[in-house]
Design a protein around this motif. Structure first.
Motif, PDB file in Angstrom:
ATOM      1  N   ARG A 169     -21.913 -49.178 -11.997  1.00 54.09           N
ATOM      2  CA  ARG A 169     -20.644 -49.792 -11.560  1.00 54.09           C
ATOM      3  C   ARG A 169     -20.616 -49.942 -10.046  1.00 54.09           C
ATOM      4  N   MET A 191     -20.688 -53.576  -7.711  1.00 49.16           N
ATOM      5  CA  MET A 191     -19.849 -53.874  -6.535  1.00 49.16           C
ATOM      6  C   MET A 191     -20.709 -54.144  -5.305  1.00 49.16           C
ATOM      7  N   PRO A 220     -15.936 -57.504  -8.238  1.00 45.57           N
ATOM      8  CA  PRO A 220     -15.204 -57.473  -6.969  1.00 45.57           C
ATOM      9  C   PRO A 220     -15.128 -56.049  -6.411  1.00 45.57           C
ATOM     10  N   TYR A 221     -15.198 -55.926  -5.113  1.00 42.59           N
ATOM     11  CA  TYR A 221     -15.117 -54.609  -4.482  1.00 42.59           C
ATOM     12  C   TYR A 221     -13.714 -54.029  -4.673  1.00 42.59           C
ATOM     13  N   ASP A 222     -13.686 -52.787  -5.075  1.00 48.23           N
ATOM     14  CA  ASP A 222     -12.431 -52.069  -5.283  1.00 48.23           C
ATOM     15  C   ASP A 222     -12.643 -50.666  -4.704  1.00 48.23           C
ATOM     16  N   ALA A 223     -12.006 -50.406  -3.593  1.00 52.37           N
ATOM     17  CA  ALA A 223     -12.262 -49.171  -2.840  1.00 52.37           C
ATOM     18  C   ALA A 223     -12.006 -47.917  -3.682  1.00 52.37           C
ATOM     19  N   LYS A 224     -10.939 -47.950  -4.439  1.00 48.59           N
ATOM     20  CA  LYS A 224     -10.590 -46.768  -5.264  1.00 48.59           C
ATOM     21  C   LYS A 224     -11.643 -46.552  -6.348  1.00 48.59           C
ATOM     22  N   ALA A 225     -12.023 -47.640  -7.033  1.00 48.42           N
ATOM     23  CA  ALA A 225     -13.046 -47.536  -8.090  1.00 48.42           C
ATOM     24  C   ALA A 225     -14.375 -47.060  -7.498  1.00 48.42           C
ATOM     25  N   ALA A 226     -14.710 -47.566  -6.318  1.00 49.44           N
ATOM     26  CA  ALA A 226     -15.969 -47.164  -5.672  1.00 49.44           C
ATOM     27  C   ALA A 226     -15.946 -45.664  -5.382  1.00 49.44           C
ATOM     28  N   ASN A 232     -15.048 -49.779   2.734  1.00 53.65           N
ATOM     29  CA  ASN A 232     -15.488 -51.191   2.805  1.00 53.65           C
ATOM     30  C   ASN A 232     -16.838 -51.369   2.122  1.00 53.65           C
ATOM     31  N   VAL A 233     -17.067 -52.588   1.657  1.00 57.28           N
ATOM     32  CA  VAL A 233     -18.249 -52.848   0.828  1.00 57.28           C
ATOM     33  C   VAL A 233     -19.544 -52.746   1.624  1.00 57.28           C
TER      34      VAL A 233
END
Ligand code: ASC
Length: 150
Positions: free
Chosen positions: A47, A51, A57-63, A125-126
């Motif tokens: 996952r 990202m 799509p980048y999702d800071a919380k999920a990352a 950030n990604v």
């Protein structure tokens, strides 16, 4: 008398063998455990990869959440490579036990890369995620190349 001595010797051998196996009732349980932990780790790592590579799509919380799980999981498999776990339903190569120092080094490296990935995933950030993802994936691959049958 001989029988008693033999029984004593067998009992002692069993006692000595206990610490290494204490966490698992049988080698097969250890094999299942380590496969499960690698599998959960790979799911969450994948996952993060999606990202990092722009497939999701980048999702800071999920990352951050996925990286936390990956880091936790990365600590688990190693206790499950004890005696007798080289045979059975496993792709583990004999080199794991024959070159155990080298295997430990690779396992430690992987855990260190996952810890770095965890820090990077929390930057928010990604770009930070991308920078840490490559070396982390490379640390997985080193072990696959050297210590896992295809
Ligand atoms: C993954 C995954 C691995 C690593 C490895 C990197 O997403 O499941 O085991 O990356 O393939 O080379």
């Amino acid at each position: 008398m001989k029988t008693i001595l033999n029984l004593l010797a067998a009992a002692m051998a069993l006692t000595l063998a206990v610490p290494a196996q204490a966490q698992f009732a049988k080698p097969d349980d250890a094999i299942k455990y380590r496969k499960a932990s690698f599998n959960v780790m790979a799911t969450h790592f994948g996952r993060l990869g999606a990202m990092a590579n722009g497939r999701l799509p980048y999702d800071a919380k999920a990352a951050a959440d996925n990286a936390e799980l990956v880091t936790t999981m990365s600590k688990l498999p190693w206790a499950a490579f004890g005696e007798g776990t080289d045979k059975g339903e496993t792709r583990a190569k004999p080199e794991i036990w024959k070159e155990s120092a080298k295997y430990k080094e690779a396992a430690d490296k992987m855990q260190a890369e996952m810890a770095k990935l965890n820090v990077a995933a929390k930057v928010g950030n990604v770009e930070a995620l991308k920078a840490a993802f490559g070396p982390a994936a490379a640390s997985c691959k080193t072990c696959h190349d050297n210590f896992r049958k295809d």
